[in-house]
Scaffold this active site. Structure first.
Site, PDB file in Angstrom:
ATOM      1  N   ASP A  57      42.075  49.569  50.330  1.00 32.19           N
ATOM      2  CA  ASP A  57      43.197  49.457  49.400  1.00 32.19           C
ATOM      3  C   ASP A  57      42.605  49.247  47.996  1.00 32.19           C
ATOM      4  OD1 ASP A  57      45.840  48.686  48.198  1.00 32.19           O
ATOM      5  OD2 ASP A  57      46.445  48.720  50.297  1.00 32.19           O
ATOM      6  N   HIS A  87      41.454  52.190  46.556  1.00 26.88           N
ATOM      7  CA  HIS A  87      42.530  52.741  45.735  1.00 26.88           C
ATOM      8  C   HIS A  87      42.317  52.464  44.250  1.00 26.88           C
ATOM      9  CE1 HIS A  87      45.555  52.659  49.372  1.00 26.88           C
ATOM     10  NE2 HIS A  87      44.486  53.416  49.582  1.00 26.88           N
TER      11      HIS A  87
END
Length: 393
Positions: free
Chosen positions: A218, A241
């Site tokens: 993430d 991310h």
């Protein structure tokens, strides 16, 4: 001459006794968990060692020597009577079964001033089984899985040389902290791990993340509301991310975000590079004075992005614009390669357009079949200077 020799001998003896006394005092200040009956499960021994160290009126150190230990859910709390250090040189393993946790963390540090977490050790969350069963990617009401490390209301602290690996949820959560530095810190999890943000910072001031390596599934670093004076320097990010401010505007009464400085970082093979994101339709907020400079992108899908219609898995309404006001943002000297043709995407709120957004020397190349590289902007009039390899804004 004889008097000088005697005096010199007395001084040397006094110095020796002082050093010996200091060394003895320092040795008394070390609380080795193996002296507290630590075996394969270290939970009780660490709890007791911390309790004694925290009660010391002199600076103290709790030592976990090299080796592999099991550690159940634990809170190490202050306030302590003097500066305290936890030196972890071993491998600490969390329970594999998420059902063995009754709350949102595995190891929690709270209400400690003058705290250091150091050593060559690793906090292994053993999260693989939890990721495969998690519904948090698509269900906003999913059961909360435990984070590896929580830092709650910690002040004047340093975390250095430590590794966190395979957390079931966020690796690190920082809440209500002041003057906390992460240095030479490592986060390690595969790209397919679910909801495993590297370091999440919220409602904290004076947080420094420097010379660290973060690879996860993430956001490498995510910034929540109430964060002020966050400095991210010399961080390598990927997989993951990217480095994200937000998401913002999801909850009522969010506090302003201000003073975010990201500099001299390298982001590789991520879904985003540097990003600011807010939810549409929901709640208001303010985010300002945010600066991203000297960033290298390597095969990043969305290198530079402001997304004020952030709505993953259709969990919100797109009928109304975001109520978060974004202003005072700069992206300078961003260079490298993009995995998609849209190098810069700035989608601001139609209800609260972005103000004072600066783009300077954006030199990110795209060489794929959907070229050429381009930029897309809405509800913003950016100030553009220097080289802009992807025109359109």
């Amino acid at each position: 001459m004889g008097l000088k020799v005697v005096s010199s001998a007395i001084i040397s003896l006094s110095l020796f006794l002082l050093l010996a006394s200091t060394a003895k005092a320092q040795s008394k200040g070390v609380f080795d968990v193996t002296k507290y009956g630590a075996d394969k499960d270290i939970t009780e021994a660490l709890t007791n060692a911390w309790k004694d160290a925290c009660a010391s009126t002199n600076p103290s150190k709790v030592l976990i020597p090299s080796g592999t230990y099991s550690l159940r859910k634990l809170t190490l709390a202050g306030p302590c009577k003097a500066a305290i250090e936890l030196q972890v040189d071993g491998m600490l393993k969390a329970p594999v079964d998420p059902n063995q946790f009754s709350g949102g963390h595995w190891v929690n540090f709270e209400h400690v001033d003058k705290f250091t977490l150091s050593g060559s050790g690793t906090f292994d969350g053993q999260g693989k089984a939890a990721w495969s069963k998690s519904t948090c990617q698509k269900d906003k009401d999913c059961d909360s899985l435990p984070m590896n490390l929580r830092f709650d209301f910690i002040t004047n602290a340093l975390v250095r040389d430590i590794t966190t690996r395979d957390s079931k949820n966020f690796h690190v959560n920082v809440l209500g902290c002041k003057n906390l530095t992460f240095q030479h810190f490592t986060v390690s999890a595969p790209g397919e791990s679910v909801n495993t943000d590297g370091i999440h910072v919220g409602r904290s001031t004076g947080i420094y993340i420097i010379d660290s390596k973060i690879g996860t599934g993430d956001d490498c670093i995510s910034v929540g509301d109430g964060t002020e004076e966050l400095h991210i320097t010399g961080v390598t990010c990927g997989p993951g991310h990217g480095i994200s401010v937000g998401s913002l505007g999801k909850y009522p009464n969010e506090e302003p975000v201000s003073g975010i400085f990201v500099k001299n970082c390298t982001i590789s093979d991520t879904t985003n590079g540097v990003r600011i994101k807010s939810w549409p339709a929901l709640y208001g907020g303010v985010a300002s004075n945010m600066h991203f400079e000297d960033i290298v992108m390597n095969n990043v899908q969305n290198p530079v992005i402001i997304d004020q219609v952030y709505c993953p898995w259709n969990q919100c309404s797109l009928k109304a614009p975001s109520k978060v006001k974004i202003s005072g943002v700069s992206f300078k000297n961003i260079r490298g390669t993009s995995a998609t043709p849209v190098v810069v995407q700035i989608a601001c709120s139609s209800g609260f357009p972005c103000e004072k957004v600066e783009l300077a020397d954006i030199k990110v190349a795209y060489s794929g079949p959907d070229g050429p590289a381009k930029s897309q902007c809405s509800n913003v009039k950016p100030i553009i200077s220097g080289i802009m390899s992807a025109p359109g804004c």
